[in-house]
Design a protein around this motif. Structure first.
Motif, PDB file in Angstrom:
ATOM      1  N   ILE A 104      16.938   1.096 -10.163  1.00 24.14           N
ATOM      2  CA  ILE A 104      16.353  -0.233 -10.073  1.00 24.14           C
ATOM      3  C   ILE A 104      17.277  -1.191 -10.822  1.00 24.14           C
ATOM      4  N   ASN A 105      17.911  -2.088 -10.084  1.00 27.56           N
ATOM      5  CA  ASN A 105      18.860  -3.034 -10.659  1.00 27.56           C
ATOM      6  C   ASN A 105      18.247  -4.427 -10.723  1.00 27.56           C
ATOM      7  N   GLN A 106      18.434  -5.099 -11.845  1.00 27.13           N
ATOM      8  CA  GLN A 106      17.952  -6.466 -12.011  1.00 27.13           C
ATOM      9  C   GLN A 106      19.133  -7.428 -12.128  1.00 27.13           C
ATOM     10  N   TYR A 107      19.214  -8.353 -11.165  1.00 27.30           N
ATOM     11  CA  TYR A 107      20.257  -9.373 -11.145  1.00 27.30           C
ATOM     12  C   TYR A 107      19.670 -10.697 -11.619  1.00 27.30           C
ATOM     13  N   LEU A 108      20.305 -11.322 -12.585  1.00 26.75           N
ATOM     14  CA  LEU A 108      19.992 -12.679 -13.000  1.00 26.75           C
ATOM     15  C   LEU A 108      21.149 -13.578 -12.590  1.00 26.75           C
ATOM     16  N   PRO A 109      20.969 -14.902 -12.603  1.00 25.41           N
ATOM     17  CA  PRO A 109      22.082 -15.776 -12.219  1.00 25.41           C
ATOM     18  C   PRO A 109      23.360 -15.417 -12.964  1.00 25.41           C
ATOM     19  N   GLY A 110      24.445 -15.267 -12.217  1.00 24.63           N
ATOM     20  CA  GLY A 110      25.736 -14.889 -12.801  1.00 24.63           C
ATOM     21  C   GLY A 110      26.021 -13.403 -12.725  1.00 24.63           C
ATOM     22  N   PHE A 124      14.831  -2.107 -18.727  1.00 22.74           N
ATOM     23  CA  PHE A 124      16.142  -2.457 -18.204  1.00 22.74           C
ATOM     24  C   PHE A 124      17.154  -2.463 -19.342  1.00 22.74           C
ATOM     25  N   ARG A 125      18.370  -2.028 -19.013  1.00 21.12           N
ATOM     26  CA  ARG A 125      19.457  -2.032 -19.991  1.00 21.12           C
ATOM     27  C   ARG A 125      20.781  -2.289 -19.271  1.00 21.12           C
ATOM     28  N   HIS A 126      21.773  -2.767 -20.016  1.00 24.33           N
ATOM     29  CA  HIS A 126      23.109  -3.005 -19.464  1.00 24.33           C
ATOM     30  C   HIS A 126      23.999  -1.821 -19.836  1.00 24.33           C
ATOM     31  N   LEU A 127      24.374  -1.042 -18.844  1.00 22.45           N
ATOM     32  CA  LEU A 127      25.182   0.143 -19.085  1.00 22.45           C
ATOM     33  C   LEU A 127      26.650  -0.212 -19.287  1.00 22.45           C
ATOM     34  N   VAL A 128      27.354   0.692 -19.929  1.00 27.77           N
ATOM     35  CA  VAL A 128      28.791   0.541 -20.179  1.00 27.77           C
ATOM     36  C   VAL A 128      29.539   1.488 -19.251  1.00 27.77           C
ATOM     37  N   VAL A 166      24.770  -6.456 -14.450  1.00 26.80           N
ATOM     38  CA  VAL A 166      23.476  -6.107 -13.867  1.00 26.80           C
ATOM     39  C   VAL A 166      22.741  -5.156 -14.821  1.00 26.80           C
ATOM     40  N   ALA A 167      21.472  -5.452 -15.092  1.00 25.17           N
ATOM     41  CA  ALA A 167      20.658  -4.558 -15.907  1.00 25.17           C
ATOM     42  C   ALA A 167      19.992  -3.533 -14.999  1.00 25.17           C
ATOM     43  N   MET A 168      19.757  -2.339 -15.502  1.00 22.73           N
ATOM     44  CA  MET A 168      19.194  -1.316 -14.626  1.00 22.73           C
ATOM     45  C   MET A 168      18.288  -0.348 -15.374  1.00 22.73           C
ATOM     46  N   THR A 169      17.485   0.367 -14.593  1.00 15.77           N
ATOM     47  CA  THR A 169      16.700   1.490 -15.077  1.00 15.77           C
ATOM     48  C   THR A 169      16.516   2.444 -13.904  1.00 15.77           C
ATOM     49  N   ASN A 170      15.760   3.522 -14.120  1.00 18.41           N
ATOM     50  CA  ASN A 170      15.579   4.547 -13.095  1.00 18.41           C
ATOM     51  C   ASN A 170      14.153   5.061 -13.091  1.00 18.41           C
ATOM     52  N   CYS A 171      13.777   5.654 -11.952  1.00 18.01           N
ATOM     53  CA  CYS A 171      12.600   6.508 -11.907  1.00 18.01           C
ATOM     54  C   CYS A 171      12.915   7.665 -10.970  1.00 18.01           C
ATOM     55  N   GLY A 172      12.123   8.727 -11.082  1.00 17.00           N
ATOM     56  CA  GLY A 172      12.396   9.931 -10.310  1.00 17.00           C
ATOM     57  C   GLY A 172      12.765  11.079 -11.233  1.00 17.00           C
ATOM     58  N   SER A 215      18.914 -19.600  -8.339  1.00 12.79           N
ATOM     59  CA  SER A 215      17.853 -20.104  -7.473  1.00 12.79           C
ATOM     60  C   SER A 215      16.553 -19.448  -7.916  1.00 12.79           C
ATOM     61  N   GLU A 216      15.449 -19.775  -7.238  1.00 15.32           N
ATOM     62  CA  GLU A 216      14.157 -19.274  -7.697  1.00 15.32           C
ATOM     63  C   GLU A 216      13.352 -18.734  -6.526  1.00 15.32           C
ATOM     64  N   HIS A 217      12.670 -17.635  -6.780  1.00 12.65           N
ATOM     65  CA  HIS A 217      11.797 -17.020  -5.786  1.00 12.65           C
ATOM     66  C   HIS A 217      10.351 -17.150  -6.256  1.00 12.65           C
ATOM     67  N   SER A 218       9.439 -17.339  -5.305  1.00 13.60           N
ATOM     68  CA  SER A 218       8.043 -17.609  -5.658  1.00 13.60           C
ATOM     69  C   SER A 218       7.385 -16.466  -6.426  1.00 13.60           C
ATOM     70  N   LEU A 219       7.796 -15.220  -6.167  1.00 14.47           N
ATOM     71  CA  LEU A 219       7.193 -14.073  -6.843  1.00 14.47           C
ATOM     72  C   LEU A 219       7.987 -13.602  -8.055  1.00 14.47           C
ATOM     73  N   LEU A 220       9.305 -13.622  -7.957  1.00 13.64           N
ATOM     74  CA  LEU A 220      10.150 -12.999  -8.976  1.00 13.64           C
ATOM     75  C   LEU A 220      10.955 -13.995  -9.806  1.00 13.64           C
ATOM     76  N   GLY A 221      10.750 -15.261  -9.572  1.00 15.00           N
ATOM     77  CA  GLY A 221      11.455 -16.256 -10.369  1.00 15.00           C
ATOM     78  C   GLY A 221      12.946 -16.264 -10.085  1.00 15.00           C
ATOM     79  N   ARG A 222      13.750 -16.380 -11.138  1.00  9.89           N
ATOM     80  CA  ARG A 222      15.202 -16.537 -10.993  1.00  9.89           C
ATOM     81  C   ARG A 222      15.915 -15.185 -11.050  1.00  9.89           C
ATOM     82  N   ARG A 223      15.396 -14.220 -10.331  1.00  8.38           N
ATOM     83  CA  ARG A 223      16.021 -12.903 -10.385  1.00  8.38           C
ATOM     84  C   ARG A 223      15.927 -12.196  -9.029  1.00  8.38           C
ATOM     85  N   ARG A 224      16.775 -11.210  -8.886  1.00 12.64           N
ATOM     86  CA  ARG A 224      16.764 -10.322  -7.723  1.00 12.64           C
ATOM     87  C   ARG A 224      16.606  -8.895  -8.232  1.00 12.64           C
TER      88      ARG A 224
END
Length: 216
Positions: free
Chosen positions: A122-128, A49-53, A62-68, A198-207
């Motif tokens: 694939i985007n990773q959201y953390l609180p904020g 994951f990286r934060h793009l400009v 939002v941090a992101m990466t790709n596949c395909g 907030s927190e999810h049982s599988l992924l913790g504090r992220r979406r």
């Protein structure tokens, strides 16, 4: 405009028509989650994951990466799809079969047949973290839909019209929900409100948001 899912719970949430050509499929990805998460590990190891400009110089929250075979990137030169990861100059990780299967099943369920995505963002959201209103218009194929899977903590998805200042619907997307939009809604503005802590049982504090695009 009223939130579409505020009064619904996991047991009675139904398939929801958002707008012409746009559908939410609550819980559609739930049965695939263990396999998705297993496949995700090697992808992130190869292409972290990286934060793009943005072209304007703003660093995305939002941090992101790709596949395909293609990956979406952004920098001061603009938005685009390219075959290689700019961090490593390697090809993007291959799209796992389970990703492709789920994307095609969701597209078909929403009324879009023969969906063949070449890119998976694939985007990773953390609180904020948040995603400002935008249109997906970097794809050459304008007829194919967008397929978007939500995993982890719930988020408020904004779905507007063809102009940035059109009113937005607010959808509370939960773990396993899938949204598909195309046709008359293909270029609707959309985004994600700031993620609450907030927190999810599988992924913790992220979406995690896994989004499929057919580029050509």
């Amino acid at each position: 405009m009223a939130d579409l899912f505020d009064q619904l719970n996991d047991d009675n949430r139904q398939r929801q028509l958002i707008a012409e050509g746009a559908v939410c499929l609550p819980g559609f990805a739930l049965e695939y989650v263990p396999t998705i998460l297993e496949a995700l590990g090697p992808i992130v190891e190869q292409a972290p994951f990286r934060h793009l400009v943005t072209p304007g110089g703003h660093t995305m929250s939002v941090a992101m990466t790709n596949c395909g075979s293609l990956g979406w990137v952004s920098d001061r030169r603009g938005y685009r799809y390219q075959e290689r990861d700019p961090l490593s100059d390697n090809a993007w990780p291959a799209m796992p079969e389970i990703f492709l299967t789920l994307a095609q099943k969701a597209a078909s369920e929403a009324g879009y047949q023969r969906f063949k995505p070449q890119a998976c963002l694939i985007n990773q959201y953390l609180p904020g973290s948040k995603m400002s209103l935008h249109q997906d218009k970097d794809e050459n194929n304008k007829a194919a839909p967008i397929v978007s899977i939500s995993l982890g903590v719930s988020a408020t998805f904004l779905f507007g019209g063809l102009r940035r200042d059109d009113p937005c619907q607010k959808l509370i997307l939960q773990h396993g929900d899938v949204v598909v939009w195309g046709g008359a809604s293909r270029f609707c503005f959309h985004g994600v409100q700031t993620l609450k802590d907030s927190e999810h049982s599988l992924l913790g504090r992220r979406r995690l948001n896994i989004t499929f695009r057919q580029i050509y």
